[in-house]
Design an enzyme around this catalytic site. Structure first.
Site, PDB file in Angstrom:
ATOM      1  N   TRP A 150      -0.938  -0.006  -0.736  1.00  8.33           N
ATOM      2  CA  TRP A 150      -1.647  -0.004  -2.371  1.00  8.33           C
ATOM      3  C   TRP A 150      -0.852  -0.493  -3.202  1.00  8.33           C
ATOM      4  CZ3 TRP A 150       2.091   2.229  -5.127  1.00  8.33           C
ATOM      5  CH2 TRP A 150       3.062   3.123  -4.563  1.00  8.33           C
ATOM      6  N   ASN A 151       0.624  -0.733  -2.988  1.00 10.13           N
ATOM      7  CA  ASN A 151       1.531  -1.179  -4.038  1.00 10.13           C
ATOM      8  C   ASN A 151       1.310  -2.639  -4.693  1.00 10.13           C
ATOM      9  OD1 ASN A 151       2.563  -2.318  -1.685  1.00 10.13           O
ATOM     10  ND2 ASN A 151       4.882  -1.873  -2.364  1.00 10.13           N
ATOM     11  N   LYS A 174      -7.970  -2.792   7.061  1.00  8.16           N
ATOM     12  CA  LYS A 174      -7.908  -1.339   6.577  1.00  8.16           C
ATOM     13  C   LYS A 174      -7.139  -1.128   5.418  1.00  8.16           C
ATOM     14  CE  LYS A 174      -8.593   3.019   6.177  1.00  8.16           C
ATOM     15  NZ  LYS A 174      -7.891   2.992   4.787  1.00  8.16           N
ATOM     16  N   PRO A 175      -7.686  -1.643   4.285  1.00  2.32           N
ATOM     17  CA  PRO A 175      -6.833  -1.372   2.936  1.00  2.32           C
ATOM     18  C   PRO A 175      -6.603  -0.006   2.696  1.00  2.32           C
ATOM     19  CG  PRO A 175      -9.140  -1.602   2.347  1.00  2.32           C
ATOM     20  CD  PRO A 175      -9.152  -1.834   3.862  1.00  2.32           C
ATOM     21  N   GLY A 228       3.934  -0.355   5.386  1.00  9.08           N
ATOM     22  CA  GLY A 228       3.780   0.818   4.801  1.00  9.08           C
ATOM     23  C   GLY A 228       5.085   1.361   5.128  1.00  9.08           C
ATOM     24  N   SER A 229       5.127   2.841   5.286  1.00  7.61           N
ATOM     25  CA  SER A 229       6.305   3.706   5.616  1.00  7.61           C
ATOM     26  C   SER A 229       6.744   3.506   7.039  1.00  7.61           C
ATOM     27  CB  SER A 229       6.098   5.148   5.238  1.00  7.61           C
ATOM     28  OG  SER A 229       5.195   5.485   6.254  1.00  7.61           O
ATOM     29  N   GLU A 250       6.355  -4.425   8.523  1.00  9.05           N
ATOM     30  CA  GLU A 250       7.016  -4.457   7.288  1.00  9.05           C
ATOM     31  C   GLU A 250       7.024  -3.048   6.654  1.00  9.05           C
ATOM     32  OE1 GLU A 250       8.177  -4.479   3.795  1.00  9.05           O
ATOM     33  OE2 GLU A 250       6.456  -5.843   3.359  1.00  9.05           O
ATOM     34  N   LEU A 251       8.185  -2.521   6.834  1.00 11.81           N
ATOM     35  CA  LEU A 251       8.156  -0.999   6.440  1.00 11.81           C
ATOM     36  C   LEU A 251       9.253  -0.616   5.241  1.00 11.81           C
ATOM     37  CD1 LEU A 251       8.653   0.009  10.437  1.00 11.81           C
ATOM     38  CD2 LEU A 251       6.597  -0.133   8.982  1.00 11.81           C
ATOM     39  N   CYS A 284       8.876  -2.345  -1.643  1.00 11.86           N
ATOM     40  CA  CYS A 284       9.723  -2.103  -0.610  1.00 11.86           C
ATOM     41  C   CYS A 284      11.335  -2.748  -0.770  1.00 11.86           C
ATOM     42  CB  CYS A 284       9.186  -2.466   0.660  1.00 11.86           C
ATOM     43  SG  CYS A 284       7.730  -1.716   1.163  1.00 11.86           S
ATOM     44  N   GLU A 381      14.307   5.924   0.136  1.00 11.08           N
ATOM     45  CA  GLU A 381      13.451   4.993  -0.887  1.00 11.08           C
ATOM     46  C   GLU A 381      12.904   6.182  -1.995  1.00 11.08           C
ATOM     47  OE1 GLU A 381      10.490   2.708   1.213  1.00 11.08           O
ATOM     48  OE2 GLU A 381      11.082   0.948   0.043  1.00 11.08           O
TER      49      GLU A 381
HETATM   50  C1  SIN Z   1       6.431  -4.882  -0.602  1.00 12.59           C
HETATM   51  O1  SIN Z   1       6.908  -4.071  -1.585  1.00 12.59           O
HETATM   52  O2  SIN Z   1       5.986  -4.594   0.502  1.00 12.59           O
HETATM   53  C2  SIN Z   1       6.234  -6.351  -1.164  1.00 12.59           C
HETATM   54  C3  SIN Z   1       7.030  -6.736  -2.072  1.00 12.59           C
HETATM   55  C4  SIN Z   1       6.992  -8.315  -2.264  1.00 12.59           C
HETATM   56  O3  SIN Z   1       6.295  -8.989  -1.468  1.00 12.59           O
HETATM   57  O4  SIN Z   1       7.673  -8.723  -2.935  1.00 12.59           O
END
Ligand code: SIN
Length: 485
Positions: A150-151, A174-175, A228-229, A250-251, A284, A381
């Site tokens: 969602w971010n 799948k959003p 995600g996490s 990408e965690l 992240c 985090e």
């Molecule tokens: C993320 O927070 O997963 C991506 C951040 C970014 O692409 O800069």
């Protein structure tokens, strides 16, 4: 602004077979903005049927044809920049200026991979036998499932889906259940751009674990890409083992932001503001631990705190707002728990430290000093607008502290000493290092982490390889070896 609330499967807008829907809320106001189709896991599998049927035809198109469709999608996304930005702010709360930036950032991946589609090269290898010729080609992996957060409701979709489509894969997206509306609008624009039915599908639903499990259990799906996490990433990794799928993960991160005493302090303060408070600290790659060398510590804390105190908090749709709400109650509770733990262990709140009057999910941008590695905010985090500052004495001490985490996504360092810059770059156990900059994201460079921050890279020249299989062909010429001499 909201055109679609049903899932997009095989180019058609479909409701859940049960007729169920779920509410999407604006985190700034708590108001329901839409009721979206709540697909079951079985419903979601019809998207795999569509993607599987469509994939071979899409792969047979020339790279130039696929690139042309991607370029049209890129243009349509840009032409709808304002509507998409309003939708992003409405469903996840970031300030409109950041949402507009996200649309450009997200579109840049579509453009980049439209270009990369035409640059998928193979090889010939000098054969080990005089009678043979060896060929290496690349082929699309097949059906891809993209599970997105969602971010960045737009950019995390395009960063995954554009290289997949460029490579000749079909996709099931799948959003996040927090932000399905941006995904559905992207699908609408994809249909307009000319992607054949079934090549790009979006499944919406509240029960993400069940939908994810069903999609991953399907042996027709050959690749899963997830942001995600770390906890969820590990679960998907385990589920993928049963059918040995390719994976990109990408965690979570725990980014150190290091300021050496030879740094340009103004630049470091500016970098920390951008790095920490982008998206209200919900990225992240956000600075999660700010380490400042003892000689400049007091000066940095005072200059940084003054800047943080001036940040404008409010509904991201309002002009001038720089910090929006947190995504939900869990996000807010985590921020509060981390802060309470740090204060109980002796940290000092320099600025902020409380909820904000703008609404139920708002937290005042906060600076905490005197933070130590034992505190929760040092180990996890925080994913919110809280900046913890640590004091250190030596380069070797800070390198050890920075690397003392299971995570390894992004790290930052400010120094004007060239030798130190290289030593830090090489010593930091992270997939991404920002040297004298707090912003590292771009479509032209590989984004991704090491250790428990994930697998694979997104963006840049490496991003498309994640969606390609290497095929080796050994061709015998049918000759007597003696004839070849
Ligand atoms: C993320 O927070 O997963 C991506 C951040 C970014 O692409 O800069």
């Amino acid at each position: 602004m909201i055109e679609h609330t049903n899932a997009c499967i095989n180019g058609v807008w479909v409701a859940a077979s049960s007729g169920a829907t779920f509410a999407v809320e604006n985190p700034a106001t708590g108001q329901t903005i839409a009721q979206v189709a709540d697909l079951s896991a079985t419903d979601a599998l019809s998207a795999v049927d569509a993607a599987y049927t469509a994939q071979s035809g899409w792969a047979k198109r020339t790279a130039k044809e696929r690139a042309a469709v991607l370029r049209r999608w890129h243009q349509l996304i840009l032409s709808e920049q304002e509507a998409l930005a309003q939708l992003i702010t409405l469903e996840m709360g970031k300030p409109l200026a950041e949402s507009r930036g996200e649309v450009n950032y997200g579109a840049s991946f579509v453009e980049w991979f439209a270009e990369e589609a035409k640059r998928i090269y193979g090889q010939t290898i000098a054969a080990h036998q005089p009678t043979q010729r060896l060929l290496v080609t690349k082929q699309p992996v097949g059906v891809v499932v993209a599970i997105t957060p969602w971010n960045f409701p737009l950019a995390m979709i395009t960063r995954k889906v554009s290289p997949a489509l460029a490579a000749g894969c079909s996709v099931v997206i799948k959003p996040s259940e927090e932000t399905p509306l941006t995904a559905l609008k992207l699908a609408h624009l994809a249909i307009e751009a000319g992607f054949p039915a079934g090549v790009l599908n979006v499944v919406t639903g509240l029960d993400a674990p069940a939908i994810g499990e069903a999609l991953i259990a399907d042996s027709r799906v050959r690749k899963v890409t997830f942001t995600g996490s770390t906890a969820v990433g590990k679960r998907l990794y385990a589920q993928s083992a049963a059918t040995v799928k390719k994976l990109s993960l990408e965690l979570g991160g725990n980014a150190p932001f290091i300021v050496m005493d030879d740094a340009d302090i103004d630049a470091a303060v500016e970098g920390a503001m951008l790095c920490k408070f982008r998206n209200a600290g919900q990225t992240c790659v956000c600075a999660n631990r700010i380490f400042v060398q003892a000689g400049i510590y007091a000066d940095f804390v005072s200059r940084f705190s003054a800047r943080v105190a001036a940040l404008q908090v409010g509904d991201g749709a309002h002009a001038g707002v720089e910090i929006g709400p947190l995504i939900n109650r869990d996000g807010l509770a985590k921020v509060e728990a981390h802060l309470a733990d740090a204060v109980a262990q002796g940290a000092r709140v320099e600025v902020g430290g409380t909820r904000h009057s703008a609404g139920a999910l708002f937290f005042t941008p906060t600076v905490v000093s005197g933070v130590t590695p034992q505190m929760r905010m040092a180990q996890e985090e925080t994913f919110g607008p809280v900046a913890p500052i640590y004091c250190f004495n030596t380069e070797s001490e800070v390198l050890a502290l920075a690397n003392a985490t299971p995570y390894g996504l992004a790290a930052y360092c400010y120094t004007r000493n060239l030798g130190r810059a290289f030593r830090m770059y090489e010593g930091l156990e992270y997939g991404i290092v920002g040297m004298n900059t707090g912003i590292i994201s771009t479509e032209v460079a590989p984004f991704g982490g090491v250790k428990e921050s994930g697998l694979g890279r997104e963006g840049g020249p490496h991003g498309i390889d994640e969606f390609l299989e290497v095929k080796y062909g050994c061709f015998d010429l049918g000759l007597d070896p003696e004839e070849c001499r």
